[in-house]
Design a protein around this motif. Structure first.
Motif, PDB file in Angstrom:
ATOM      1  N   ALA B  73     -70.199  13.176  14.290  1.00 58.42           N
ATOM      2  CA  ALA B  73     -68.807  13.390  13.873  1.00 58.42           C
ATOM      3  C   ALA B  73     -68.016  14.074  14.984  1.00 58.42           C
ATOM      4  N   VAL B  74     -68.647  15.004  15.658  1.00 58.58           N
ATOM      5  CA  VAL B  74     -67.990  15.686  16.777  1.00 58.58           C
ATOM      6  C   VAL B  74     -67.734  14.698  17.912  1.00 58.58           C
ATOM      7  N   VAL B  78     -63.974  13.796  19.334  1.00 59.09           N
ATOM      8  CA  VAL B  78     -63.492  14.097  20.686  1.00 59.09           C
ATOM      9  C   VAL B  78     -63.196  12.818  21.474  1.00 59.09           C
ATOM     10  N   ARG B  79     -63.975  11.781  21.216  1.00 55.13           N
ATOM     11  CA  ARG B  79     -63.720  10.509  21.891  1.00 55.13           C
ATOM     12  C   ARG B  79     -62.329   9.962  21.540  1.00 55.13           C
ATOM     13  N   ALA B  80     -61.950  10.191  20.285  1.00 53.54           N
ATOM     14  CA  ALA B  80     -60.648   9.709  19.833  1.00 53.54           C
ATOM     15  C   ALA B  80     -59.513  10.311  20.659  1.00 53.54           C
ATOM     16  N   PRO B  86     -70.361  10.382  24.457  1.00 45.16           N
ATOM     17  CA  PRO B  86     -71.048   9.116  24.145  1.00 45.16           C
ATOM     18  C   PRO B  86     -70.460   8.447  22.899  1.00 45.16           C
ATOM     19  N   GLU B  87     -70.502   7.111  22.895  1.00 46.78           N
ATOM     20  CA  GLU B  87     -69.988   6.336  21.769  1.00 46.78           C
ATOM     21  C   GLU B  87     -71.069   6.195  20.707  1.00 46.78           C
ATOM     22  N   VAL B  88     -70.741   6.593  19.495  1.00 46.78           N
ATOM     23  CA  VAL B  88     -71.709   6.545  18.402  1.00 46.78           C
ATOM     24  C   VAL B  88     -71.805   5.134  17.832  1.00 46.78           C
ATOM     25  N   LEU B  89     -73.010   4.623  17.725  1.00 43.57           N
ATOM     26  CA  LEU B  89     -73.227   3.317  17.099  1.00 43.57           C
ATOM     27  C   LEU B  89     -73.806   3.480  15.693  1.00 43.57           C
ATOM     28  N   LEU B 150     -60.721  18.715  13.644  1.00 42.36           N
ATOM     29  CA  LEU B 150     -62.144  18.603  13.977  1.00 42.36           C
ATOM     30  C   LEU B 150     -63.004  18.647  12.714  1.00 42.36           C
ATOM     31  N   PRO B 151     -64.231  18.095  12.787  1.00 41.55           N
ATOM     32  CA  PRO B 151     -65.089  18.040  11.599  1.00 41.55           C
ATOM     33  C   PRO B 151     -65.229  19.400  10.927  1.00 41.55           C
TER      34      PRO B 151
END
Lengths: 135, 352
Positions: B73-74, B78-80, B86-89, B150-151
């Motif tokens: 979730a973090v 932050v990617r947004a 890293p990109e979560v899959l 943030l989460p």
């Protein structure tokens, strides 16, 4: 043929550790990869540290104890049999009530001990800084 | 690869649980630790060919701030905002899905080993300056994110971050039950003059050379910031101090920022990117994090002595406490401590 108990015909711990370090670093590390390579490098370095401890560790520890006994104001004979860890515990407890000058004295003793120990773990680590870096 | 094949099955099962069919094969092992293991996999199937990093974790961390789902979730949050995370899959805590908590991210290629990054930088001065700037810019970005968005699972201290941190150090020292009078002295120093309170921001918590991936080719530089496990809301200078800690210079004392660059340059880039550099707080958090890592290494050495681990690396950590104690005492030299509030960087800091 026996030499009647002389220890000079047997490699010392320091010599063996030096040989271990060299074997690991120069014969094993080059032929392995990845995480294991890192681990063996650490092992070789540990052998070097232990070699230095074998050579000068007793002397460093003796000086550390003397400095702690002096700081804690303990007569040498009474506290001479206390483990170094116990002396450190005593010092730790004494810091709670120490005033500024007591803290400064403690700092000086601890700094010298830390410096000597750090030099065994990483020679050159406590050399004077190479230059100033303005913020 | 020993132990890695079950991860393939777990990843396939976890994706299948979400209706996505993939096949996984092991490409390599990144790391194996007490709290998590990371394996590189090649996936194929519904997602097409994709290279991933899969992290698997013991079940006792589910639902805590150490959970992989929380970390995912973090990362997503932050990617947004454009942070290089890293990109979560896939992320799951559900034992029905994979049997163990699992986090799958898209694998990023580049240099991750600090010494390799240092070698690349030594061969390329442009890379050295670019990387220093990029580290500063990423941190400035992280520190600018709106905390409210943030989460909710992110740790938010109810007290001043410095006070909470000093209490945590005191507790850790008590639990360790190893005499570390150098740390005790540092705790007094820390309590005496905590930094002035400031707006709390997202803090990465473990931002250093060792948690970054660098592409040395084609001028890219920093490509990913890893290991957001310690992310929390707190004092942003914590991140800057940790990045510049002597222990993360890997012997390159001439380049205090992770062995890569100068603090002067880091600060300039951080401020240009909108960050607020607070010098006194930087000094305070340098002492605080040095004490924290002294305790961290002592705990690793202790775990080895207590038979909780047979890892040689952990055993070696116990010896490295000597280096950190030396650094710590250097930082809190009494004549320096007395001159508190000064803007100058004291020579004794090894920032030198």
């Amino acid at each position: 043929m026996s030499r009647g108990g002389s220890v000079r015909d047997r490699p010392s711990a320091a010599e063996l550790l030096a040989s271990l370090a060299e074997t690991l670093a120069e014969r094993v590390v080059p032929v392995i990869e990845g995480a294991l390579r890192h681990e063996v490098r650490v092992a070789a370095n540990l052998c070097r540290i232990l070699e230095r401890e074998a050579l000068i560790g007793d002397e460093v520890d003796t000086r550390a104890r003397a400095a702690l006994l002096d700081l804690l104001d303990r007569p040498g004979t009474e506290a001479g049999s206390m483990a170094t860890a116990e002396l450190l515990h005593d010092l730790d407890r004494s810091l709670a009530d120490a005033d500024e000058s007591g803290l400064a004295r403690a700092w000086t003793t601890l700094y010298e001990i830390a410096r000597a120990r750090a030099e065994i773990v990483r020679p050159g680590y406590t050399a004077p800084a190479r230059g100033t870096e303005p913020a | 690869m020993t132990g890695a094949e079950p991860v393939c099955a777990a990843v396939e099962a976890a994706f299948a649980h979400e209706g996505t069919v993939v096949s996984a094969s092991v490409a390599g092992v990144a790391s194996v630790g007490a709290h998590r293991s990371t394996v590189f996999l090649d996936l194929d199937g519904d997602l097409g060919p994709v290279q991933v990093a899969a992290q698997i974790q013991p079940a006792d961390r589910v639902g805590t701030e150490h959970s992989l789902v929380h970390e995912a979730a973090v990362l997503t949050a932050v990617r947004a905002h454009g942070v290089l995370a890293p990109e979560v899959l896939l992320a799951t805590d559900d034992p029905a899905a994979a049997g163990a908590p699992l986090l799958v991210t898209r694998r990023v290629h580049g240099l991750a080993v600090p010494r390799r990054i240092l070698r690349a930088v030594q061969a390329d001065r442009d890379l050295r300056s670019r990387l220093t700037d990029q580290l500063a810019q990423q941190l400035a970005l992280v520190h600018s994110l709106p905390v409210d968005g943030l989460p909710p699972s992110l740790a938010r201290p109810s007290r001043a971050p410095a006070d909470a941190f000093t209490d945590e150090l005191t507790e850790t020292l008590a639990q360790l039950d190893v005499p570390l009078p150098a740390v005790r002295l540092a705790l007094r120093w820390l309590r005496r003059s905590p930094p002035a309170e400031t707006a709390r921001t997202l803090v990465h918590g473990d931002f250093r050379n060792g948690n970054i991936i660098v592409d040395p080719d084609g001028g890219r530089g920093l490509v990913t910031v890893l290991d957001w496990e310690l992310a929390h809301v707190g004092d942003p200078m914590n991140d800057l101090a940790w990045l510049c800690l002597r222990t993360w210079r890997f012997g390159e004392d001439d380049h205090p920022v992770g062995g890569l660059g100068s603090i002067k340059r880091l600060r300039r880039a951080y401020e240009s990117a909108g960050g607020g550099w607070r010098e006194e707080a930087f000094r305070w958090w340098t002492v605080a994090r040095t004490a924290w890592w002294t305790l961290g290494l002592a705990r690793q050495g202790r775990a080895f002595r207590d038979g909780l681990t047979s890892s040689l690396i952990m055993a070696a950590s116990g010896l490295r406490v000597a280096e950190l104690e030396y650094d710590l005492l250097t930082l809190i030299r009494p004549d320096v401590a007395v001159a508190s509030g000064a803007d100058r960087m004291p020579e004794a800091m090894g920032e030198t």
